[in-house]
Design a protein around this motif. Structure first.
Motif, PDB file in Angstrom:
ATOM      1  N   PHE A 452       0.844  -1.192   0.000  1.00 33.13           N
ATOM      2  CA  PHE A 452       0.000   0.000   0.000  1.00 33.13           C
ATOM      3  C   PHE A 452       0.881   1.244   0.000  1.00 33.13           C
ATOM      4  O   PHE A 452       2.091   1.172   0.279  1.00 33.13           O
ATOM      5  CB  PHE A 452      -0.937   0.021   1.216  1.00 33.13           C
ATOM      6  CG  PHE A 452      -0.230   0.150   2.543  1.00 33.13           C
ATOM      7  CD1 PHE A 452       0.244  -0.981   3.197  1.00 33.13           C
ATOM      8  CD2 PHE A 452      -0.024   1.392   3.135  1.00 33.13           C
ATOM      9  CE1 PHE A 452       0.909  -0.869   4.409  1.00 33.13           C
ATOM     10  CE2 PHE A 452       0.623   1.514   4.342  1.00 33.13           C
ATOM     11  CZ  PHE A 452       1.099   0.380   4.981  1.00 33.13           C
ATOM     12  N   THR A 453       0.269   2.357  -0.330  1.00 31.25           N
ATOM     13  CA  THR A 453       0.930   3.660  -0.263  1.00 31.25           C
ATOM     14  C   THR A 453       0.123   4.541   0.679  1.00 31.25           C
ATOM     15  O   THR A 453      -1.113   4.505   0.665  1.00 31.25           O
ATOM     16  CB  THR A 453       1.003   4.311  -1.656  1.00 31.25           C
ATOM     17  OG1 THR A 453       1.786   3.480  -2.518  1.00 31.25           O
ATOM     18  CG2 THR A 453       1.634   5.696  -1.590  1.00 31.25           C
ATOM     19  N   THR A 454       0.818   5.299   1.505  1.00 28.45           N
ATOM     20  CA  THR A 454       0.110   6.187   2.424  1.00 28.45           C
ATOM     21  C   THR A 454       0.799   7.550   2.448  1.00 28.45           C
ATOM     22  O   THR A 454       2.023   7.644   2.280  1.00 28.45           O
ATOM     23  CB  THR A 454       0.050   5.587   3.846  1.00 28.45           C
ATOM     24  OG1 THR A 454      -0.834   6.370   4.655  1.00 28.45           O
ATOM     25  CG2 THR A 454       1.429   5.544   4.504  1.00 28.45           C
ATOM     26  N   ARG A 455      -0.005   8.584   2.611  1.00 32.17           N
ATOM     27  CA  ARG A 455       0.515   9.952   2.722  1.00 32.17           C
ATOM     28  C   ARG A 455       0.528  10.311   4.202  1.00 32.17           C
ATOM     29  O   ARG A 455      -0.524  10.348   4.848  1.00 32.17           O
ATOM     30  CB  ARG A 455      -0.373  10.917   1.931  1.00 32.17           C
ATOM     31  CG  ARG A 455       0.120  12.365   1.970  1.00 32.17           C
ATOM     32  CD  ARG A 455      -0.745  13.286   1.120  1.00 32.17           C
ATOM     33  NE  ARG A 455      -2.123  13.306   1.594  1.00 32.17           N
ATOM     34  CZ  ARG A 455      -3.174  12.887   0.892  1.00 32.17           C
ATOM     35  NH1 ARG A 455      -2.993  12.409  -0.330  1.00 32.17           N
ATOM     36  NH2 ARG A 455      -4.388  12.952   1.383  1.00 32.17           N
ATOM     37  N   ALA A 456       1.706  10.545   4.748  1.00 28.47           N
ATOM     38  CA  ALA A 456       1.788  10.762   6.198  1.00 28.47           C
ATOM     39  C   ALA A 456       2.939  11.703   6.529  1.00 28.47           C
ATOM     40  O   ALA A 456       3.843  11.941   5.712  1.00 28.47           O
ATOM     41  CB  ALA A 456       1.988   9.423   6.920  1.00 28.47           C
ATOM     42  N   THR A 457       2.890  12.242   7.721  1.00 28.39           N
ATOM     43  CA  THR A 457       3.892  13.193   8.214  1.00 28.39           C
ATOM     44  C   THR A 457       4.737  12.526   9.291  1.00 28.39           C
ATOM     45  O   THR A 457       4.208  11.865  10.198  1.00 28.39           O
ATOM     46  CB  THR A 457       3.215  14.448   8.791  1.00 28.39           C
ATOM     47  OG1 THR A 457       2.427  15.070   7.776  1.00 28.39           O
ATOM     48  CG2 THR A 457       4.240  15.443   9.315  1.00 28.39           C
ATOM     49  N   ILE A 458       6.043  12.689   9.203  1.00 30.71           N
ATOM     50  CA  ILE A 458       6.939  12.147  10.230  1.00 30.71           C
ATOM     51  C   ILE A 458       6.811  12.975  11.498  1.00 30.71           C
ATOM     52  O   ILE A 458       7.008  14.198  11.477  1.00 30.71           O
ATOM     53  CB  ILE A 458       8.398  12.162   9.746  1.00 30.71           C
ATOM     54  CG1 ILE A 458       8.569  11.264   8.525  1.00 30.71           C
ATOM     55  CG2 ILE A 458       9.340  11.724  10.859  1.00 30.71           C
ATOM     56  CD1 ILE A 458       9.956  11.314   7.917  1.00 30.71           C
TER      57      ILE A 458
END
Length: 606
Positions: A452-458
């Protein structure tokens, strides 16, 4: 809280447990104290707990696999628990319980210590040798009844072979209960693999070592002997034999680069370690497998160590290759295996096993400890610590032989060759998921790897152990060990380097508007996230720790597109999903805005 929680406690049960008169399978006790144990740096956190049955209390130690009860806040002072699986032990006249499984009875609530329980001390004169494994349904094997015998004072020797009774080993531990804090223990285990003696030569001197894999009903562990212990014990151990190993024997964190066993610890033989061949060979399994079918190899990550079983379809001739790094010749032989998934795979064996291999085609062979390679799609290689068993007497082998005789002999088999490159060339589009979708859809919870691909912030990067020292040889990248100043040794390449190349192995906590995930990031991904190599960051940390901390801080609060795979992993005998990042890319704001615009249109009501 229950009206009278004391009525649920099995009062007096602790004394009955240690006197051997207990009739309660899973006693209910009150927890009156919980305290962490100072442990080895980098090792799992351990806890000491005091349990009371109103009349008495005893000190207890939690196995690591049940420590989550403390981390979750459920196991705390004043609560009530049911001990579902445990062992008893007496150390220096003190009674101790090792807790392997428990249940916190939340419905009973919690309260202050009930009654005035007294410590349950052991009377040395009354102690009789007896099996210490109880309430396990025979899972750890049954020990023969202890036979009292006269204690003889003997000089400590590295190996003793004349102590002939199980009575001398009454305090038998299961392998899974071994830890650096256990003392005066013994295990009864089968030697499933013995390595050849390995030698080394460097400025610090010469040395040699060997290792064995030990197995009992509870698990497996690797044990290593160096120099004098190598000379003394190498001929004592024979593959397939059952032995008593008695402390002193060091229990330390396992060096995972040298073992394929699922154990966080390993043993190191010491000068006074006692090794005795057991007269009773029963109660100890022959070998333990965790098979991966040939058809599932495409979903197994490169360099993973697995067990597999198959029908021997073809046997290649012995050939020889010369290592580019060491210039040493190595014998090899290629085998072709098939199974009822209707896939075939090429498996390579090396050295003496390749030369002496004389198994007939159409035999069933079970392999333990083979490494998965992506060469030719998917192929396998038997590690030096691995083993193979021909026509094993196990259910999987009988089923496979039955299938082959009934239909498999005439079937055609697919190959993994080029399947991986075809998938990449086809531009597999992994679905974009929010973090809550990843969890709710249970990605990685099955035997198949999910992508899967996810858009996230570290939001956080774990700075401890963010990199490891790697081999400088091309295409190796294995961890090296510092054996002296300016000497870093790679066991795989059998070479010593003046310095390592540090490579990232980071844990990153990433968040979106729905939740958080811990993501494992390796070197290429780490370079993208941090903006410099692990070598550069390690050098900066050694010279200016504050500056390196600022680099980590600067890498947080940035949004990325994470390309991930979710796969079930085993850790401390428990299964959990591991999320590994295979690639990252910065946001393409034009594309992302277009996606948001399309989503808004979906909600447009005319």
């Amino acid at each position: 809280m229950a009206n009278n929680p004391a009525s649920h406690i099995d009062q007096g049960v602790l004394r009955a447990v240690f006197e051997g008169t207990n009739t309660v399978d899973a006693p209910v006790l009150q927890c009156v104290h919980v305290k962490p144990i100072a442990g080895v740096q980098g090792g799992p956190e351990r806890f000491r707990v005091v349990f009371s049955d109103v009349s008495n209390f005893v000190q207890s130690m939690l196995a690591t696999e049940v420590s989550y009860h403390v981390h979750d806040g459920k196991l705390r002072r004043g609560v009530f628990v049911r001990l579902k699986d445990f062992q008893t032990k007496t150390v220096k006249d003190k009674n101790i319980i090792i807790v392997l499984d428990l249940e916190v009875l939340e419905e009973l609530g919690e309260c202050e210590k009930i009654g005035t329980p007294q410590p349950l001390e052991s009377k040395a004169d009354d102690v009789q040798p007896q099996s210490t494994t109880i309430h396990t349904g025979g899972f750890y094997g049954n020990n023969a009844p202890a036979v009292p015998q006269q204690q003889q004072q003997q000089q400590s020797l590295p190996a003793r072979t004349n102590i002939s009774s199980t009575a001398a080993h009454a305090n038998i531990f299961p392998i899974e209960a071994l830890n650096p804090y256990a003392h005066k223990w013994a295990i009864k285990a089968r030697c499933t693999n013995k390595s050849a003696i390995k030698t080394w030569h460097n400025k610090g001197g010469d040395g040699k070592l060997f290792s064995v894999n030990l197995l009992d009903e509870s698990g497996e562990i690797r044990a290593t002997g160096f120099n004098l212990q190598c000379d003394t014990l190498y001929d004592v151990f024979q593959e397939g034999g059952v032995y008593y190993i008695t402390s002193p024997c060091r229990v330390q964190l396992a060096k995972k680069q040298f073992t394929n066993l699922n154990n966080d610890y390993e043993l190191m033989f010491e000068r006074d370690t006692m090794v005795e061949k057991a007269e009773e060979q029963n109660g100890v399994p022959q070998i333990r497998f965790n098979f991966t079918s040939i058809g599932d190899l495409q979903s197994v990550e490169k360099d993973t160590t697995i067990d597999t079983i198959g029908i021997l379809k073809e046997v290649g001739e012995t050939s020889q290759i010369v290592s580019k790094t060491t210039s040493k010749p190595y014998d090899k032989r290629e085998l072709t295996l098939v199974d009822n998934s209707n896939f075939s795979v090429r498996l390579t064996i090396w050295g003496a096993p390749a030369q002496s291999f004389d198994v007939q085609p159409e035999s069933v062979i079970a392999f333990k400890g083979v490494k998965v390679s992506d060469f030719g799609g998917r192929s396998l290689s038997l590690l030096s610590s691995g083993s193979m068993t021909v026509d094993p007497d196990i259910d999987e082998a009988h089923k496979l032989k039955g299938w082959y005789d009934a239909q498999g002999r005439n079937d055609s088999f697919a190959s993994h060759a080029n399947m991986a490159s075809m998938g990449a060339a086809g531009g597999r589009m992994d679905p974009v998921k929010s973090i809550v979708q990843v969890k709710e859809e249970n990605l990685g919870m099955t035997e198949i790897t999910d992508y899967f691909t996810t858009r996230a912030t570290i939001i956080y990067i774990k700075q401890d152990g963010f990199a490891y020292p790697a081999c400088l040889s091309a295409d190796c990248n294995k961890k090296v060990i510092q054996i002296d100043d300016g000497q870093w040794r790679c066991e795989k390449c059998d070479r010593t380097h003046p310095k390592p190349e540090y490579r990232y192995i980071m844990l990153v906590n990433a968040s979106d508007h729905t939740g958080q995930l811990w993501l494992s990031c390796f070197d290429d991904v780490g370079r993208s996230l941090i903006g410099m190599s692990a070598d550069q960051l390690m050098e900066l940390k050694e010279n200016d720790e504050k500056a390196s901390g600022d680099i980590f801080q600067e890498a947080t609060c940035k949004m990325w597109m994470f390309k991930c795979r979710a796969k079930m992993d085993n850790f401390q005998e428990q299964q959990r999903v591991r999320y590994q990042v295979s690639g990252v890319s910065p946001l393409n704001y034009s594309v992302e805005c277009g996606k948001l615009a399309e989503m808004i249109k979906m909600y447009d009501v005319q």
